[in-house]
Enzyme design. Sequence first.
Site, PDB file in Angstrom:
ATOM      1  N   VAL A  15       0.838  -1.206   0.000  1.00 22.87           N
ATOM      2  CA  VAL A  15       0.000   0.000   0.000  1.00 22.87           C
ATOM      3  C   VAL A  15       0.874   1.258   0.000  1.00 22.87           C
ATOM      4  CG1 VAL A  15      -1.591   1.377   1.406  1.00 22.87           C
ATOM      5  CG2 VAL A  15      -2.003  -1.065   1.090  1.00 22.87           C
ATOM      6  N   ASP A  34      10.586   3.552   6.238  1.00 22.03           N
ATOM      7  CA  ASP A  34      10.388   2.135   6.555  1.00 22.03           C
ATOM      8  C   ASP A  34      11.540   1.670   7.433  1.00 22.03           C
ATOM      9  OD1 ASP A  34       8.432  -0.117   4.882  1.00 22.03           O
ATOM     10  OD2 ASP A  34      10.054  -0.908   6.136  1.00 22.03           O
ATOM     11  N   THR A 128      -5.514  -1.203   8.092  1.00 28.19           N
ATOM     12  CA  THR A 128      -6.746  -1.880   8.510  1.00 28.19           C
ATOM     13  C   THR A 128      -6.528  -2.327   9.953  1.00 28.19           C
ATOM     14  OG1 THR A 128      -7.011  -2.630   6.250  1.00 28.19           O
ATOM     15  CG2 THR A 128      -8.345  -3.745   7.931  1.00 28.19           C
ATOM     16  N   CYS A 268      -5.369  -9.121   3.617  1.00 33.69           N
ATOM     17  CA  CYS A 268      -6.618  -8.467   4.017  1.00 33.69           C
ATOM     18  C   CYS A 268      -7.720  -9.434   4.426  1.00 33.69           C
ATOM     19  CB  CYS A 268      -7.101  -7.582   2.873  1.00 33.69           C
ATOM     20  SG  CYS A 268      -5.961  -6.228   2.574  1.00 33.69           S
ATOM     21  N   ARG A 336       2.063 -13.621   0.630  1.00 29.33           N
ATOM     22  CA  ARG A 336       1.740 -13.631   2.067  1.00 29.33           C
ATOM     23  C   ARG A 336       0.417 -14.361   2.292  1.00 29.33           C
ATOM     24  NH1 ARG A 336       1.890  -7.504   3.510  1.00 29.33           N
ATOM     25  NH2 ARG A 336       0.760  -7.515   1.550  1.00 29.33           N
TER      26      ARG A 336
HETATM   27  N1  LIG Z   1      -2.041  -5.178   0.565  1.00 25.64           N
HETATM   28  C1  LIG Z   1      -3.270  -4.776   0.246  1.00 25.64           C
HETATM   29  O1  LIG Z   1      -3.779  -5.041  -0.836  1.00 25.64           O
HETATM   30  C2  LIG Z   1      -4.061  -3.927   1.207  1.00 25.64           C
HETATM   31  C3  LIG Z   1      -5.272  -3.387   0.770  1.00 25.64           C
HETATM   32  C4  LIG Z   1      -6.019  -2.589   1.650  1.00 25.64           C
HETATM   33  C5  LIG Z   1      -5.546  -2.373   2.940  1.00 25.64           C
HETATM   34  N2  LIG Z   1      -4.362  -2.935   3.348  1.00 25.64           N
HETATM   35  C6  LIG Z   1      -3.890  -2.640   4.693  1.00 25.64           C
HETATM   36  O2  LIG Z   1      -2.843  -1.708   4.566  1.00 25.64           O
HETATM   37  C7  LIG Z   1      -1.832  -1.940   5.553  1.00 25.64           C
HETATM   38  C8  LIG Z   1      -0.509  -2.202   4.889  1.00 25.64           C
HETATM   39  O3  LIG Z   1      -0.578  -3.373   4.115  1.00 25.64           O
HETATM   40  P1  LIG Z   1       0.602  -3.783   3.139  1.00 25.64           P
HETATM   41  O4  LIG Z   1       0.095  -4.921   2.320  1.00 25.64           O
HETATM   42  O5  LIG Z   1       1.145  -2.583   2.454  1.00 25.64           O
HETATM   43  O6  LIG Z   1       1.695  -4.307   4.193  1.00 25.64           O
HETATM   44  P2  LIG Z   1       3.239  -4.542   3.922  1.00 25.64           P
HETATM   45  O7  LIG Z   1       3.676  -5.581   4.898  1.00 25.64           O
HETATM   46  O8  LIG Z   1       3.471  -4.777   2.466  1.00 25.64           O
HETATM   47  O9  LIG Z   1       3.896  -3.156   4.301  1.00 25.64           O
HETATM   48  C9  LIG Z   1       4.082  -2.694   5.594  1.00 25.64           C
HETATM   49  C10 LIG Z   1       5.441  -2.038   5.663  1.00 25.64           C
HETATM   50  O10 LIG Z   1       5.555  -1.414   6.945  1.00 25.64           O
HETATM   51  C11 LIG Z   1       6.895  -1.501   7.352  1.00 25.64           C
HETATM   52  N3  LIG Z   1       7.000  -1.239   8.780  1.00 25.64           N
HETATM   53  C12 LIG Z   1       6.774  -2.077   9.835  1.00 25.64           C
HETATM   54  N4  LIG Z   1       6.971  -1.416  10.991  1.00 25.64           N
HETATM   55  C13 LIG Z   1       7.310  -0.137  10.678  1.00 25.64           C
HETATM   56  C14 LIG Z   1       7.633   1.012  11.431  1.00 25.64           C
HETATM   57  N5  LIG Z   1       7.635   0.976  12.759  1.00 25.64           N
HETATM   58  N6  LIG Z   1       7.946   2.153  10.772  1.00 25.64           N
HETATM   59  C15 LIG Z   1       7.951   2.196   9.432  1.00 25.64           C
HETATM   60  N7  LIG Z   1       7.649   1.134   8.649  1.00 25.64           N
HETATM   61  C16 LIG Z   1       7.342  -0.021   9.261  1.00 25.64           C
HETATM   62  C17 LIG Z   1       7.300  -2.911   6.908  1.00 25.64           C
HETATM   63  O11 LIG Z   1       8.714  -3.045   6.844  1.00 25.64           O
HETATM   64  C18 LIG Z   1       6.619  -3.006   5.544  1.00 25.64           C
HETATM   65  O12 LIG Z   1       7.467  -2.589   4.497  1.00 25.64           O
HETATM   66  C19 LIG Z   1      -2.352  -3.124   6.373  1.00 25.64           C
HETATM   67  O13 LIG Z   1      -3.062  -2.629   7.470  1.00 25.64           O
HETATM   68  C20 LIG Z   1      -3.299  -3.831   5.436  1.00 25.64           C
HETATM   69  O14 LIG Z   1      -4.274  -4.562   6.129  1.00 25.64           O
HETATM   70  C21 LIG Z   1      -3.607  -3.688   2.498  1.00 25.64           C
END
Ligand SMILES: NC(=O)c1ccc[n+]([C@@H]2O[C@H](COP(=O)([O-])OP(=O)(O)OC[C@H]3O[C@@H](n4cnc5c(N)ncnc54)[C@H](O)[C@@H]3O)[C@@H](O)[C@H]2O)c1
Length: 432
Positions: A15, A34, A128, A268, A336
């Site tokens: 995201v 990150d 989320t 999700c 994942r």
């Molecule tokens: N992937 C999807 O399609 C999608 C769609 C809608 C909503 N979401 C929601 O969006 C959020 C992110 O999902 P995602 O798929 O991008 O996750 P992701 O795991 O791909 O990305 C999360 C990132 O956060 C980083 N991170 C962890 N702790 C951190 C910190 N303290 N400071 C800075 N960075 C940090 C991780 O290293 C990682 O790169 C989640 O809540 C997910 O439920 C995801």
Amino acid sequence: MENRNQIAVFGLGFVGLPLALSFAMRGAKVVGVDIDTRLIQELNQGITHHLEAYQGESIQEILKTQLAFGRFEATADPTAAMEKCNSFIVTVGIPVVDGNGYMGHLESVSKTIAKGLKKGDLVVIRSTVVPGTVRSFIQPILEESGLKAGEDFFLGYASERIAEGKAFDEFENMPTLVSGVNEASAKATEKLLKIVTKAEIVIASSIEVVETSKVLENLSRDINIAMVNEFAKFTKKMGIDIFEVIKVANTHKRVNLLYPGPGVGGYCIPNAFYYLKPRADELGVGLELSAAARAINKGTPNRVAEMAVKNLQVAPKDAKICILGMAMKDYSSDDRMSPALDVIEALQSQDIEVAVYDPAIPAQHPYLADRLEDALQNAHGIIVLAKQDGIDFDKLEYFRGFMSGDKPFIIDTRNIYCKELVEGKGFVFEGL
Ligand SMILES: NC(=O)c1ccc[n+]([C@@H]2O[C@H](COP(=O)([O-])OP(=O)(O)OC[C@H]3O[C@@H](n4cnc5c(N)ncnc54)[C@H](O)[C@@H]3O)[C@@H](O)[C@H]2O)c1
């Protein structure tokens, strides 16, 4: 209202990265933060493994352009990032471990932001979350800064609704829900999102409404998919094709069935039940339907593995099975919580050798082959779990040439093949 185009995005995953680039493409100065230093290094070199595109331009090209224009940079140094910016967007998630949401990442990012927070800043949570998290978990941590939400800084929540692979388009064109700890926070959040979002932005009456709506949106998909996975068991026993049944059922104007598959993966949908459950338990509300749906979807990869075992013509310990596509859905680079992981585990638990080919997956796995031919070599059967651009599923005779036994099988969970065609090429065929 203050100009909000100096933005730090915390979390540069599926995201965060396309979101950060979406703001940069529209002229904002964006710093992506990150904790993954290897990721930061790669991004600053213009490397990403994501499969996103916007108006014909790949995310790789977009990243390189925005780096060159100086509108996007990635860093592991939140302090420097926060000094430069006045708006902070959080996209750090809550992974589910053994059925429990792990809050550590969200806690740590909230503490980091609290340390650099200034008067007048805006914090927008897009992750989320378990309903209630922003007000009862994140806000108190942010207020450890000594600043009060709604008085000294703005705090908003905007649920993220994009699907991987369509991120750029959906940031722009998906109706978006926002709310805030007060009206000014909701308005500031709306104004920030409007830099990217052309679709309607709905301001809901409370953060809890938006948090809960997001979890229920995901949970409703889990339930709908479980329903068709259950229907598939029935149609299979009847000897009719579930995909045809759904196609004809959907000609009814008020019916919109989803299609079955090998299970439900990604960050999700499978997590939604575990986000709702702790609040439901606190409130004394049973979630019988949701729990049953989760169990059906969780059990589907085992069902697929059993189909494969049943079709083996050698003992499991002497067998090799090739899996084509291991992403959590078609045309994704995300593995994942992919159902493929459960199918692989179920097969390996029976001592079956498993080789997987999926050219889109950057993650390292011992069973992941670099070449299609290596995955197929001496395999007794193929399980198709996800479509990928780099796999030509039509080359059945070519596949057959590498495989073992006089009757290898194909288990097709993606409705790619016609049974007669596959059988005509010397395979045993089984669908869902
Ligand atoms: N992937 C999807 O399609 C999608 C769609 C809608 C909503 N979401 C929601 O969006 C959020 C992110 O999902 P995602 O798929 O991008 O996750 P992701 O795991 O791909 O990305 C999360 C990132 O956060 C980083 N991170 C962890 N702790 C951190 C910190 N303290 N400071 C800075 N960075 C940090 C991780 O290293 C990682 O790169 C989640 O809540 C997910 O439920 C995801």
